[in-house]
Design an enzyme around this catalytic site. Structure first.
Site, PDB file in Angstrom:
ATOM      1  N   ASP A   1       0.694  -1.187   0.057  1.00 53.44           N
ATOM      2  CA  ASP A   1       0.194  -0.052   0.178  1.00 53.44           C
ATOM      3  C   ASP A   1       0.990   1.166   0.090  1.00 53.44           C
ATOM      4  O   ASP A   1       2.110   1.224   0.148  1.00 53.44           O
ATOM      5  CB  ASP A   1      -0.829   0.045   1.159  1.00 53.44           C
TER       6      ASP A   1
ATOM      7  N   GLU B   1     -10.898   6.873   3.998  1.00 57.54           N
ATOM      8  CA  GLU B   1      -9.971   6.261   4.804  1.00 57.54           C
ATOM      9  C   GLU B   1      -9.720   6.743   6.402  1.00 57.54           C
ATOM     10  O   GLU B   1     -11.013   6.995   7.095  1.00 57.54           O
ATOM     11  CB  GLU B   1      -8.503   6.483   4.199  1.00 57.54           C
TER      12      GLU B   1
HETATM   13  C1  GLC Z   1      -4.311   4.276  -0.053  1.00 55.71           C
HETATM   14  C2  GLC Z   1      -5.279   3.027   0.205  1.00 55.71           C
HETATM   15  C3  GLC Z   1      -5.433   2.035  -0.983  1.00 55.71           C
HETATM   16  C4  GLC Z   1      -5.217   2.843  -1.968  1.00 55.71           C
HETATM   17  C5  GLC Z   1      -3.691   3.126  -2.283  1.00 55.71           C
HETATM   18  C6  GLC Z   1      -3.382   3.949  -3.432  1.00 55.71           C
HETATM   19  O1  GLC Z   1      -3.498   4.583   1.067  1.00 55.71           O
HETATM   20  O2  GLC Z   1      -4.939   2.376   1.520  1.00 55.71           O
HETATM   21  O3  GLC Z   1      -6.726   1.441  -0.738  1.00 55.71           O
HETATM   22  O4  GLC Z   1      -5.360   1.954  -3.364  1.00 55.71           O
HETATM   23  O5  GLC Z   1      -3.519   4.341  -1.186  1.00 55.71           O
HETATM   24  O6  GLC Z   1      -4.086   5.382  -3.675  1.00 55.71           O
END
Ligand code: GLC
Length: 603
Positions: free
Chosen positions: A287, A487
């Site tokens: 991530d 988030e």
């Molecule tokens: C974010 C998320 C993830 C996302 C990634 C790219 O922090 O946790 O779901 O796909 O970063 O944006």
């Protein structure tokens, strides 16, 4: 020495003709790669970090670019996105081996970074629909709209099993129950990837976030999932099992910890379980700067994550910043030379990445298909989203049969902060990472517009956000709910409706105006007062651009079929409350949902 395009394609075709297919072609290509070129393939860089130094894409043979939640491109129209994509992909042809770049984006409820794209209900609403066909269709349309802009990797589906509605990402989950999640997650994968990943209108799925993201204590985003292995496997693993069976070829690792151990460094779950036991043959991506959380010692963080089984690392800072992509590449090369990361591990990662790129047909065709650009936001796509919306609305209350509303009603007052607000209707991950209230996207219809289009006499519809224009004899539709978020910014200790929302409902009740409340939220909320004071109550979740789907239910063009994907708590004291709990007394149980008798369903 730069390989000519002709030679490279001859190399790939000959290997394929050798009857040994992609594997041989990958082996032949890897034989030509230097260690730095291999590590370049394992490096995924956010657009924001590289847009001011695009030549670094060539210098470091970067394997992947993403547009993360905060990546801003100048022109967010479909054409603007297509031009941005093609301009970056052209740089891949300037690298020595001309390996195409893999582009990822959070197309999580439609191609939601693109102004003019169709925005679908977030997963919580699709979970309420229980409708795998609708989920698959939504993903198919999303893939077509993505490919219209060139982008071919969606960081979706999220197969979190959200167990505590305090979690700000509850709406990204299909629900609290693993069987529902596994069914709809697999449908989403099939919709994105289609019959063939090499299709011109399909996209690579990315199942996330592995594993246990929805089970953290108190629903804390990126928190600690404290369960035994049997519970982890029973609740949080099934979504991956079915998604892999459906053909998913990428998995994103989660920020959360499992019993105190960060997932990004968990070799047992990534290598032994995911790649071994589940036989996952695709690529595992981190991530957003996820490996940085493993240790302040960056070399150790790189070593631990790569040895745990990560194949591609999402890096979000650029030159001159800590933990930037140049540092990552240099650090990993040093670890390989010191043999603390084996060449076999590097080769496993690169083989997985190149295999996915070849199976996607990127070597043969890597640019935008202009024919698909015209489909972005098309009426047919909007119809698909409208259908998903009406299938997602849960009818919680309908006292005295206030619903369905009559098209020949004398006067309908449409009230509430969210009645004419496409941003509130779409929620987070819409153009901006966090989303925002207001006209964030063009296209689509708000509930106010949809109500006006549903009555025989549009002047019978009065827009009164605070409800003060309503009088007895009227009927009121009050649209309330959460401000957009994404988030950790959506983590809440208190899920009560906003006081101004409750005030509108109470004002109408005091006037004796029969009221239906439509709730836009990413999760169940504490609705006591508004529920008591209204005659009818519809949980609409975060429906996206097609507000007509809400009016289809309100006016009985579609009798509601959706069922709660979450147990609905009476108060915060009850949260978490999940189906199967020993003490189980929610306001509305998991699977609850009313319908109409007599209204004709559309189809
Ligand atoms: C974010 C998320 C993830 C996302 C990634 C790219 O922090 O946790 O779901 O796909 O970063 O944006």
């Amino acid at each position: 020495m730069k390989l000519s395009a002709a030679f490279l394609s001859l190399l790939l075709v000959s290997a394929a003709f050798a009857g040994t297919g992609t594997d041989a072609a990958v082996t032949a290509l890897m034989k030509k790669m230097t260690l730095e070129e291999k590590i370049g393939q394992m490096t995924q860089v956010d657009y924001e970090a590289v847009k001011s130094s695009p030549k670094d894409i060539i210098t470091y043979s970067l394997g992947s670019i993403l547009w993360g939640g905060n990546s801003e491109i100048v022109d967010v129209t479909p054409r603007g996105w297509a031009e941005c994509y093609d301009s970056l992909q052209r740089l891949s042809e300037k690298t020595r081996l001309r390996v195409p770049i893999l582009f990822g984006i959070d197309a999580v409820h439609g191609h939601n970074n693109v102004n003019g794209a169709v925005i679908f209900p977030h997963n919580v609403g699709l979970g309420a629909s229980r409708d795998a066909a609708a989920v698959q269709k939504a993903a198919e349309v999303t893939a077509r709209e993505m490919r219209g802009t060139g982008v071919h990797w969606a960081f979706a589906p999220c197969v979190a099993v959200a167990r505590n509605e305090r979690w700000g990402r509850t709406y990204e989950s299909f629900g609290e129950e693993p069987d529902l999640v596994r069914k709809l997650g697999a449908a989403h994968v099939k919709g994105l990837q289609g019959a063939s990943l090499a299709g011109k209108n399909t996209a690579l799925a990315c199942v996330k976030h592995y594993v246990g993201d929805g089970g953290t204590t108190n629903g804390k985003d990126q928190g600690n999932t404290e369960v035994d292995e049997a519970t982890l496997r029973a609740l949080h693993l099934p979504g991956y099992i079915d998604a892999i069976e459906a053909g998913a070829l990428s998995v994103m690792v989660s920020y959360n910890s499992w019993n105190g151990n960060k997932m990004h460094g968990n070799r047992y779950l990534i290598t032994d379980v995911l790649k071994g036991e589940l036989k996952f043959r695709g690529l595992v991506v981190s991530d957003w700067s996820g490996i940085d959380q493993l240790s302040p010692n960056y070399a150790y963080a790189v070593e631990q994550s790569i040895n745990a089984g990560l194949d591609m690392v999402m890096i979000t800072t650029g030159p001159g910043r800590p933990n930037n992509y140049e540092t990552f590449i240099r650090t990993l090369a040093k670890l390989v030379k010191a043999k603390t990361v084996s060449m076999a591990r590097i080769d496993d990662a690169v083989r997985r990445i190149l295999t996915v790129k070849m199976e996607m047909g990127l070597f043969e065709s890597r640019y935008t298909d202009a024919a698909l650009l015209a489909e972005v936001g098309s009426p047919a796509h909007r119809d698909a989203a409208r259908d998903a919306v009406r299938r997602s609305l849960v009818l919680l209350k309908n006292q005295g049969g206030l619903l369905p509303l009559r098209a020949d009603a004398r006067r309908i007052v449409v009230a509430g902060r969210s009645a004419d607000d496409i941003g509130a209707q779409c929620g987070g991950w819409t153009i901006d990472w966090q989303g925002k209230r207001g006209p964030v996207v063009t296209g689509g219809t708000t509930v106010l517009q949809a109500v006006k289009r549903s009555v025989s006499n549009p002047s019978a519809v009065v827009h009164s956000p605070d409800g003060r224009l309503a009088d007895s004899g009227d009927v009121a539709v009050v649209v309330v709910g959460e401000d957009p978020y994404a988030e950790m910014f959506g983590d809440r200790e208190d899920l009560a409706l906003a006081p101004e929302d409750v005030a509108v409902v109470e004002r109408l009740a005091a006037k004796g105006v029969p009221t239906v409340v439509v709730l836009f939220s990413g999760r169940p909320m504490i609705i006591g007062p508004a529920l008591e004071k209204s005659a009818a109550f519809v949980a609409a979740w975060l429906p996206g651009t097609e507000g007509d789907g809400v009016a289809d239910v309100l006016f009985g063009r579609y009798a509601p079929t959706a069922k709660l994907p979450h147990s609905w708590p009476r108060s915060m004291k009850q949260v978490p409350v999940n189906v199967g709990d020993k003490q189980y007394d929610p306001l509305f149980p998991y699977g609850f949902g009313l319908t109409y008798d007599g209204a004709k369903a559309l189809k």
